[in-house]
Enzyme design. Structure first.
Site, PDB file in Angstrom:
ATOM      1  N   ASP A 156       0.857  -1.177   0.000  1.00  0.00           N
ATOM      2  CA  ASP A 156       0.000   0.000   0.000  1.00  0.00           C
ATOM      3  C   ASP A 156       0.902   1.240   0.000  1.00  0.00           C
ATOM      4  O   ASP A 156       2.134   1.147   0.120  1.00  0.00           O
ATOM      5  CB  ASP A 156      -0.951  -0.014   1.210  1.00  0.00           C
ATOM      6  CG  ASP A 156      -2.182   0.861   0.950  1.00  0.00           C
ATOM      7  OD1 ASP A 156      -2.150   1.662  -0.013  1.00  0.00           O
ATOM      8  OD2 ASP A 156      -3.167   0.768   1.697  1.00  0.00           O
TER       9      ASP A 156
HETATM   10  C1  BGC Z   1      -5.048   3.190   0.254  1.00  0.00           C
HETATM   11  C2  BGC Z   1      -5.228   2.155  -0.830  1.00  0.00           C
HETATM   12  C3  BGC Z   1      -5.112   2.785  -2.190  1.00  0.00           C
HETATM   13  C4  BGC Z   1      -3.764   3.477  -2.265  1.00  0.00           C
HETATM   14  C5  BGC Z   1      -3.472   4.078  -3.622  1.00  0.00           C
HETATM   15  C6  BGC Z   1      -3.808   4.030   0.046  1.00  0.00           C
HETATM   16  O1  BGC Z   1      -3.771   5.097   0.918  1.00  0.00           O
HETATM   17  O2  BGC Z   1      -4.988   2.537   1.502  1.00  0.00           O
HETATM   18  O3  BGC Z   1      -6.468   1.508  -0.674  1.00  0.00           O
HETATM   19  O4  BGC Z   1      -5.291   1.819  -3.184  1.00  0.00           O
HETATM   20  O5  BGC Z   1      -3.711   4.495  -1.290  1.00  0.00           O
HETATM   21  O6  BGC Z   1      -4.201   5.192  -3.869  1.00  0.00           O
END
Ligand code: BGC
Length: 755
Positions: free
Chosen positions: A284
């Protein structure tokens, strides 16, 4: 007759398999050859995923991305799309780098790309996996036309704590339903064939257990027994892997004291060795960097942990590009580990057809014809209608009679901004149809009364904070009391009041935990004032999480949960309010009576001192019941359904046998309607304690007034299995109760024995 068909089928399978393996060996040859030409630096570059454009969801944003692409330091980018933007960056990768390896373009296409569907929690309330699959396919079509190859969806985290804002991105609290929905999303996005230009890769997230963050506070710690993990939280991720999801995203939380992005047990033993996952693992947003904050070590140490644990792609941190080379030189990371990770990413690119055509799917024409077209909007409306859930409807106050005088009250009546909900990606709220727009379209202008009644919230500081990420709350120049007075005056002119209340989109979603999940106090004050008019009140809710609605339930005549229903929200709500459509949604997360009851979910375990009103020393609260206000699986219709007793094909199930359970469902009301028939099973005695019941099947049945239908479920031994204390997946002999009905509270029950 049968033989030629069989022959044809088996020949076909053989041909297909031959093609598959031929395809695979071609891919292997291609990737082997490419890997041989790559320097270690170039291989490490493929493991780097950088954001470019907008949407910062973490503490870091990358700079000079274009230069880094030229330098061969980037494998993929996210947060940018449109044919032009993608073409521009892709040209750099394929024309200005040594090996011309194309980039992957990712984005959070969560509930639609430009045509927005209801937030996932709303989508799950449809219990309609085919519909969800169709929505994912439509999203993929739009996203791929806009240059994207990869979505960070589905989020399949099991959620039991509505304080956590991200419950709106989930499919609710149940592992069985969650698994079916996970598969539907993956099927819809990928269609089993990524070489098709209108598909995109999916990414199951957040692996693992992110939905269980303590106290519902985002990014918080998780601690959980293996038994609970395996039985209650892991199944949807596993289901996504089994159906062939292309990628897996790690979660922000720790598991057994080790952050997921550095957890070898999770990413290698479980995911690769036990589940045979063959795609690639991405972290993530800046999760490797965040391992330093977790206290797992310095930059070099967390990079080492992460790559050795099984992460293939580093989202945002850029720790892999900074650290891996020296870690290889120091012998802490094997070059072969980099090769394996790089191979997985190159394979994904190959499967997408990017080496054959780096501009896959890109054409302005496609974007023009595929995005927000008639079919997509119709699908968005269908999904919205089916997600809307009628929680309460005393005296059949709904559907409304349009010949009556009706006052619509609330800031959300005319709102477009919030309808598309959080994580609405590329969706433009200006495309959304507000409830008021839909009412005017159907009934003409000035047919109904309107008054604003209140701001979404009155808290100036909080609204300023929320508005930093796009205006969603405006504070009226009139005082709260003035707004209420005006609303009451308007309401006095009407026969029925419809209050449209809830949250702004930013009050749920990522980094949007709430410690009190009631309606904001100013909205409660408005409702109380409306109640004093003595007129019937309908509460239409727009929000991204279960709310605590005890007062509303006790005082308001009807409550309609519409979630954030997407681009066509207004039309869908209007159709339901006036009976053009019959509500059929059922909630997939329990609605607590108050925040203090959390976590409250339907498939809990018995205690040694089960609740008893009359005995002091039993498991209960002094000030609230143990039961949620609205149970998992609850949702009303404008018609009524009756269930016959359960018929079982046998009361004994032999090992590896199965039995059929059936009921006759009848529409006993006056309106056509759809019912979600639910099957629950309880294992009476187990080697480990078993939940009071677990969902094990569901079917959506449409019936005309007076019509009946037999609904059958085949109960296989597999449905009785669970992970025991040795984490073996077993069905144990003994007695089972089964329940079939319209919600998790059904007492329509039968029993059988597994011998
Ligand atoms: C979130 C994810 C997301 C990623 C990319 C993160 O802060 O937890 O779910 O896919 O950002 O945008």
């Amino acid at each position: 007759m049968k033989k030629p068909i069989l022959f044809l089928v088996s020949t076909l399978i053989l041909v297909l398999c031959n093609n598959c393996s031929q395809h695979k060996s071609e891919m292997d040859k291609f990737v082997d050859n490419l890997l041989k030409q790559m320097t270690v630096e170039e291989k490490i570059g493929q493991l780097n995923l950088l954001p470019i454009g907008f949407d910062v969801t973490g503490p870091r944003l990358s700079e000079n991305v274009e230069q880094k692409i030229k330098d061969g330091l980037v494998g993929g980018v996210f947060n940018t799309f449109t044919p032009n933007a993608v073409r521009k960056l892709q040209e750099i990768a394929v024309n200005q780098t040594r090996l011309k390896i194309p980039l992957i373009f990712g984005y959070d296409v969560i509930h639609g790309h430009k045509t927005i569907f209801p937030v996932p929690l709303g989508m799950s309330a449809t219990w309609d996996t085919l519909l969800i699959e169709r929505c994912a396919t439509a999203a993929a079509d739009e996203a791929s036309a806009d240059g994207l190859h990869w979505t960070f969806s589905p989020m399949v985290d099991i959620v039991r704590d509505p304080r956590w804002g991200r419950v709106s991105e989930s499919a609710g609290e149940d592992a069985f339903l969650g698994s079916e929905i996970a598969k539907a999303f993956v099927r819809g996005y990928e269609q089993g064939d990524l070489s098709k230009q209108n598909t995109i890769m999916s990414c199951v997230k957040h692996f693992a257990l992110y939905g269980a963050s303590e106290a519902g506070r985002d990014y918080n710690t998780v601690d959980m027994s293996r038994i609970r993990m395996y039985n209650e939280y892991l199944p949807p991720y596993k289901a996504a892997v089994e159906i062939g999801v292309s990628s897996v995203m790690t979660s922000f939380n720790e598991i057994d004291g080790i952050p997921a992005s550095g957890n070898k047990w999770l990413l290698t033993e479980l995911l690769r060795n036990n589940w045979n996952f063959g795609g690639f693992v991405v972290t993530d947003y800046s999760a490797i960097m965040e391992m330093e904050n977790h206290g797992s070590g310095d930059k070099a140490k967390v990079s080492e942990m992460s790559i050795n644990a099984g992460v293939d792609m580093d989202m945002v941190s850029e720790y892999f590009v900074d650290e891996l080379l020296s870690l290889i030189k120091e012998g802490k990371v094997k070059e072969q580990t980099i090769d394996v990770a790089c191979r997985r990413i190159l394979e994904a690119k190959y499967k997408l057809g990017l080496f054959a055509d780096p501009y896959r799917g890109l054409s302005d024409k496609r974007a023009e014809t595929q995005i927000l077209n008639k079919e997509k909007l119709a699908l968005s409306k269908e999904a919205a209608v089916k997600s809307i859930t009628l929680l309460k409807n005393d005296n059949n106050i709904l559907p409304l009679d349009a010949s009556k005088k009706i006052a619509f009250i609330g800031d959300l009546v005319k709102d477009q901004r919030n309808l598309t909900g959080n994580w609405s990606g590329a969706g433009d709220y200006k495309d959304a149809v507000s409830l008021w727009m839909a009412l005017e379209k159907q009934f003409g202008e000035n047919k109904f009364f309107y008054s604003k009644g209140c701001n979404i919230i009155d808290d100036v500081e909080l609204s300023a904070e929320l508005n930093k990420y796009g205006t969603q709350i405006t504070i009226d120049t009139k005082s709260p009391q003035q707004l209420i007075n005006e609303a009451v005056q308007t309401a006095m002119k009407a026969d029925v009041i419809v209050a449209v209340l809830g949250e702004s989109f930013g009050m749920s979603g990522e980094a949007a935990s709430r410690s009190n999940i009631e309606l904001p106090s100013n909205q409660q004050a408005l409702l109380k004032a409306l109640k004093t008019t003595g007129k019937p009140v309908v509460l239409v809710l727009m929000n991204g999480r279960p709310l605590a609605l005890q007062w509303e339930h006790n005082n308001i005549d009807a409550i309609l949960e519409t979630w954030f229903a997407g681009t066509m929200a207004g039309e869908a709500i209007a159709d339901i309010l006036f009976g053009k459509a019959n509500p059929s949604g059922k909630i997939t997360m329990s609605f607590p009576r108050n925040t203090g009851q959390i976590p409250v979910y339907y498939n809990y375990k018995h205690t040694g001192r089960p609740f008893s009103q009359n005995e002091k020393y039993t498991s209960k609260y002094l000030d609230v019941s143990n039961e949620p206000l609205y149970h998992f699986g609850h949702g009303l219709s404008y018609t009524q359904f009756s269930y016959s007793d359960i018929q079982l094909s046998d009361t004994v199930m032999k090992e590896n046998g199965n039995i059929t359970a059936s009921v006759t469902l009848t529409n006993t009301g006056k309106t056509a309607g759809e019912e979600i028939v639910q099957l629950y099973i309880r294992d009476i005695v187990g080697s480990i304690t078993r939940p009071v019941k677990e969902l094990k099947g569901f079917k959506k049945i449409m019936l005309q007034p007076g019509e009946s239908q037999k609904v059958e479920f085949i109960i296989t031994q597999d449905l009785l299995k669970f992970y025991n204390s040795d984490l073996e997946y077993v069905a144990e002999q003994g007695e089972f109760h089964i329940f079939i009905g319209g919600s998790s509270t059904t007492d329509n029950k039968s029993r059988f024995i597994l011998k």
